[in-house]
Design a protein around this motif. Structure first.
Motif, PDB file in Angstrom:
ATOM      1  N   VAL A   1      47.546   9.524  20.485  1.00 55.16           N
ATOM      2  CA  VAL A   1      47.691   8.156  20.982  1.00 55.16           C
ATOM      3  C   VAL A   1      48.999   8.008  21.754  1.00 55.16           C
ATOM      4  O   VAL A   1      49.037   7.450  22.862  1.00 55.16           O
ATOM      5  CB  VAL A   1      47.649   7.141  19.822  1.00 55.16           C
ATOM      6  CG1 VAL A   1      47.732   5.719  20.363  1.00 55.16           C
ATOM      7  CG2 VAL A   1      46.390   7.327  18.996  1.00 55.16           C
ATOM      8  N   LYS A   2      50.073   8.522  21.191  1.00 57.35           N
ATOM      9  CA  LYS A   2      51.395   8.394  21.816  1.00 57.35           C
ATOM     10  C   LYS A   2      51.441   9.101  23.169  1.00 57.35           C
ATOM     11  O   LYS A   2      51.944   8.556  24.158  1.00 57.35           O
ATOM     12  CB  LYS A   2      52.468   8.961  20.891  1.00 57.35           C
ATOM     13  CG  LYS A   2      53.893   8.823  21.402  1.00 57.35           C
ATOM     14  CD  LYS A   2      54.889   9.334  20.363  1.00 57.35           C
ATOM     15  CE  LYS A   2      56.321   9.115  20.821  1.00 57.35           C
ATOM     16  NZ  LYS A   2      56.634   9.906  22.034  1.00 57.35           N
ATOM     17  N   LEU A   3      50.906  10.315  23.235  1.00 57.37           N
ATOM     18  CA  LEU A   3      50.960  11.077  24.483  1.00 57.37           C
ATOM     19  C   LEU A   3      50.018  10.504  25.533  1.00 57.37           C
ATOM     20  O   LEU A   3      50.337  10.498  26.731  1.00 57.37           O
ATOM     21  CB  LEU A   3      50.626  12.546  24.214  1.00 57.37           C
ATOM     22  CG  LEU A   3      51.656  13.327  23.397  1.00 57.37           C
ATOM     23  CD1 LEU A   3      51.157  14.733  23.106  1.00 57.37           C
ATOM     24  CD2 LEU A   3      53.004  13.377  24.112  1.00 57.37           C
ATOM     25  N   PHE A   4      48.855  10.048  25.112  1.00 57.37           N
ATOM     26  CA  PHE A   4      47.922   9.421  26.045  1.00 57.37           C
ATOM     27  C   PHE A   4      48.564   8.180  26.666  1.00 57.37           C
ATOM     28  O   PHE A   4      48.515   7.976  27.885  1.00 57.37           O
ATOM     29  CB  PHE A   4      46.635   9.050  25.313  1.00 57.37           C
ATOM     30  CG  PHE A   4      45.548   8.520  26.206  1.00 57.37           C
ATOM     31  CD1 PHE A   4      44.608   9.368  26.751  1.00 57.37           C
ATOM     32  CD2 PHE A   4      45.450   7.161  26.491  1.00 57.37           C
ATOM     33  CE1 PHE A   4      43.592   8.892  27.578  1.00 57.37           C
ATOM     34  CE2 PHE A   4      44.447   6.665  27.313  1.00 57.37           C
ATOM     35  CZ  PHE A   4      43.517   7.539  27.850  1.00 57.37           C
ATOM     36  N   ALA A   5      49.183   7.349  25.822  1.00 57.21           N
ATOM     37  CA  ALA A   5      49.852   6.148  26.327  1.00 57.21           C
ATOM     38  C   ALA A   5      51.014   6.521  27.240  1.00 57.21           C
ATOM     39  O   ALA A   5      51.213   5.921  28.307  1.00 57.21           O
ATOM     40  CB  ALA A   5      50.349   5.302  25.152  1.00 57.21           C
ATOM     41  N   GLU A   6      51.771   7.511  26.841  1.00 54.53           N
ATOM     42  CA  GLU A   6      52.929   7.954  27.623  1.00 54.53           C
ATOM     43  C   GLU A   6      52.511   8.417  29.010  1.00 54.53           C
ATOM     44  O   GLU A   6      53.194   8.160  30.010  1.00 54.53           O
ATOM     45  CB  GLU A   6      53.627   9.082  26.870  1.00 54.53           C
ATOM     46  CG  GLU A   6      54.890   9.615  27.516  1.00 54.53           C
ATOM     47  CD  GLU A   6      55.462  10.752  26.697  1.00 54.53           C
ATOM     48  OE1 GLU A   6      55.184  11.921  27.041  1.00 54.53           O
ATOM     49  OE2 GLU A   6      56.158  10.468  25.706  1.00 54.53           O
TER      50      GLU A   6
END
Length: 785
Positions: A405-410
């Motif tokens: 989730v964090k990397l996709f959003a980033e």
């Protein structure tokens, strides 16, 4: 000797072609008379003769006020051109109406000399030639008639990627920007809606010194009547902000008062200043009617020629420019210490063809951060979010659910630093929505919860185009139905309003006693740019999900981990070389069935923080929320354009529902629609083949509903296995024998053997796992691992 800057800047702002023609006419008369001051009437005659000659040659020219032919223009008020507030001519020319003379100011005349006059003549001629060239190539009449003739029928076709969308968003703005009097201080944009066809499509010209959005400030806009009987060229004002601030009744009163002020302030010659504009009977079109300051109506089938259309637009641009100069002059007189309120930003939708390349860029960004992901995981995650802005990532600990989730959003520019990514750890003692949304303290003040604070920030006008990601970490440590119930209910109220997705209010008015709380948290729904992702671990410390939750989310599982995933050093070296992200190859999957999910951290060093992106499509970090926002809320939104796919998918579900009825796990319309939307998006963006996409939906929307210990559960699992394997799998299932002992089926997976070719391998593998748990433990569930 170069010309003084005072003179070289006089053509920077195009006031039609008048400035250039006036300068050339004056220089010709100065040479002919050999005086510093010449007859104003003779200059006017030269000025008029130029346009008469051009019209007789058949060339398009700027028209005289209120006339179509320059021969009919007996009176020419050149003093309006010289003395216009935004014209630099008044800095170099004098005009004496008492003795009827015109000429350069004495100081300017001395500076110029004969050589300077030649240079100025050459400059004016070049500017005029450039202006006329742009004027000849512009065509608007055909476009306006085309829109009115085709828009009603187009609304029955698929919205995404439609040619009329390209016409409004790209072609027409480019054409208008080509007009010589629309320079870089103007923003031109058009819209046929966001995700759904607009009732009133529009094409706007905005002076960036005043506003860059149609929601606020004053602007020029072409508005098309709902029945496409006419198009109106209007001088208008934004309606969204006044209605937000004062309510609909108060907003309308403000718009009417402001409208009258502007009618008194601005000339708006040859425009109607009445209330007879007719767009629609209700809705946003009604707002446009209330906000219109002045208009010109063009009826379908009798839109005037391009020359007249350009003249009307040019005259209105002149008035708009004069108004802008007054606004800017007034603001300069005010104190400079005031805060400037941010303006809302309009989001532009992507073309369908761009989506796959953008997803590849996101995949590459994640790999550069040192993580590996299975094939089609990102596509599946994207389609799940696009279908519904609530997704559950489930599986054992350490598989990278939160990291995904964090990397996709980033990769989309949403980080913790800029507030667009928020991680909310769920506590085991959460028992009601107050823990997430907020509560009223003893003093009567509302204390917002962590999710409410994000929603407030996301709905700010300046943030409306940015995607916001909220990750509820380990969301089933507490009972989801208790603390998350309000959000689940509000999510079901999504509806289209003025081209945007709105929901009902999330914060009860009983919690907002104080005026400041009402102003900040009142009318707070779930903005269309907010996306909710929950991560869950299924073990003895957590709570199971009810069907109410499962119906409203796609559940991505992260249980099958392939530890033989090693760093792809070749790809890493390519990344370090800053190659195009769209050129990076995805790692090859191991043979056999693809894994269902999970990220494995790599030991290779992460690549540089800034990654190269190809010019087309745009950098994911600059993408707006429409990349993820749903385009369909009800099946009717998508049915006409995707009828065959919807029918095929529904027939599959009818077959599956007949099997699920035995254990009361059959699905309703909500699940049917969500699966259809997923399949439609997949086909639109060409991400996976149809069978693979349906495999993901069978795994994520159907199988999580199955649990129990009865023989009927075993029968359902075996029948679903037949569906998953398909007729071409080369395996015949003897259901009576397997009802007694299913181990020959699931042991193939347990022993690591390559299973028979399956139409839906992900689901087949999960079904075999569930069968094994049923036989060995006497109970099975999707959530047991």
């Amino acid at each position: 000797m170069p010309l003084p800057e005072t003179i070289t800047q006089i053509f920077k702002r195009k006031q039609k072609s008048y400035k250039m023609v006036l300068i050339l006419s004056l220089i010709e008369e100065l040479r002919a008379s050999k005086r510093e001051r010449v007859s104003y009437d003779r200059v006017k005659k030269r000025f008029r003769n130029y346009y008469i000659a051009e019209q007789e040659k058949g060339n398009r020219v700027d028209l005289p006020q209120g006339k179509r032919l320059w021969r009919e223009a007996s009176k020419i008020r050149l003093q309006d051109i010289v003395n216009s507030p935004d014209s630099e001519l008044s800095r170099i020319l004098f005009l004496n109406l008492k003795d009827n003379t015109i000429g350069f100011l004495s100081q300017i005349h001395r500076q110029l000399g004969e050589e300077g006059l030649l240079q100025l003549e050459r400059l004016a001629s070049e500017e005029l030639q450039s202006y006329n060239s742009a004027l000849q190539h512009f065509s608007l009449q055909g476009y306006l008639e085309k829109i009115m003739n085709e828009y009603t029928a187009a609304k029955k076709e698929v919205f995404a990627g439609h040619s009329l969308g390209t016409l409004f968003r790209q072609t027409l703005p480019s054409e208008l920007k080509g007009l010589p009097f629309i320079d870089d201080q103007y923003k031109v944009q058009g819209s046929i809606g966001q995700g759904n066809w607009a009732t009133v499509p529009w094409l706007a010209v905005l002076d960036k010194r005043i506003t860059e959005t149609t929601q606020h400030g004053e602007y020029i806009v072409y508005l098309f009547a709902e029945d496409m009987s006419a198009v109106y060229l209007t001088f208008n004002q934004g309606v969204t902000k006044p209605i937000q601030e004062y309510g609909r009744r108060g907003g309308y009163a403000y718009l009417r008062e402001r409208k009258q002020e502007l009618r008194d302030l601005i000339a708006l010659v040859n425009m109607n200043k009445d209330e007879n504009i007719q767009l629609v009977d209700s809705g946003l079109g009604k707002d446009y009617q209330a906000s219109t300051i002045a208009y010109i109506k063009y009826d379908r089938g009798s839109v005037p020629n391009d020359e007249q259309l350009v003249q009307d637009l040019g005259n209105l641009i002149d008035d708009y420019r004069l108004y802008a100069e007054r606004v800017i002059a007034a603001s300069d007189d005010e104190a400079n210490g005031e805060e400037v309120e941010p303006l809302p930003q309009e989001a532009e939708p992507l073309e369908d063809e761009q989506v796959l390349s953008i997803l590849h860029q996101i995949q590459s960004h994640i790999r550069r951060k040192g993580f590996f992901f299975p094939e089609h995981l990102i596509e599946n995650f994207y389609l799940s979010l696009k279908t519904k802005p609530f997704v559950i990532l489930a599986g054992i600990s350490g598989t990278g659910k939160t990291r995904l989730v964090k990397l996709f959003a980033e990769a989309l520019g949403a980080t913790g630093d800029n507030g667009q990514f928020t991680l909310i750890p769920v506590r085991p003692d959460w028992s009601d929505p107050a823990d997430l949304l907020g509560y009223k303290d003893l003093s009567g003040s509302f204390k917002p919860g962590p999710l409410t604070e994000v929603l407030v920030e996301a709905r700010q006008p300046e943030n409306g185009h940015k995607p916001y990601f909220i990750c509820l970490d380990e969301m089933n440590l507490a009972r989801v139905e208790h603390y998350f119930s309000d959000l689940l209910s509000v999510l079901e109220t999504q509806d289209w309003q003025d081209g945007k997705i709105r929901t009902q209010d999330l914060i009860s008015s009983t919690l907002l006693d104080k005026a400041e709380d009402q102003a900040k948290y009142g009318s707070l729904g779930i903005p269309e740019n907010v996306f909710l992702i929950g991560t869950v671990n299924m073990d003895e410390t957590t709570h199971p999900f009810s069907k109410k939750v499962l119906d409203r989310a796609n559940t991505l599982e992260f249980n099958y981990i392939n530890l033989r995933q090693y760093p792809d050093l070749g790809a890493q070296e390519a990344a370090d070389g800053a190659v195009e992200l769209t050129d990076l190859a995805l790692p090859a999957e191991p043979t056999g069935l693809a894994v269902s999910g999970g990220l494995a951290e790599l030991t290779a060093p992460a690549g540089p923080a800034n990654f190269a992106v190809s010019a087309d499509p745009a950098n994911p970090a600059e993408l707006n929320h429409l990349f993820l926002r749903s385009d369909y809320l009800q099946l009717v939104d998508a049915y006409d354009a995707n009828k065959a796919l919807v029918v095929r998918t529904t027939e599959r579900l009818v077959t599956i529902n007949a099997l699920l009825e035995d254990i009361h796990a059959n699905v309703g319309f909500r699940v049917r629609d969500a699966i259809c939307f997923y399949m439609i998006y997949n086909e639109r963006y060409k991400l996976m083949d149809e069978e693979e996409a349906f495999d993901w939906q069978l795994l994520q929307k159907i199988l999580p509903r199955i649990q129990g210990s009865h023989s009927s559960v075993r029968r359902v699992l075996l029948n679903l296995m037949k569906v998953a394997l398909g007729t071409g799998a080369g395996v015949t299932l003897n259901l009576p024998e397997l009802m007694d002992d299913a181990s020959p089926l699931y042991m193939k997976w347990a022993a690591g053997q390559t299973p028979p070719t399956a139409v839906h391998p992900q689901s087949a593998r999960k079904l075999a796992f569930m069968l094994r748990r049923l036989e060995e433990d006497g109970f099975t569930s999707y959530w047991l691992s």
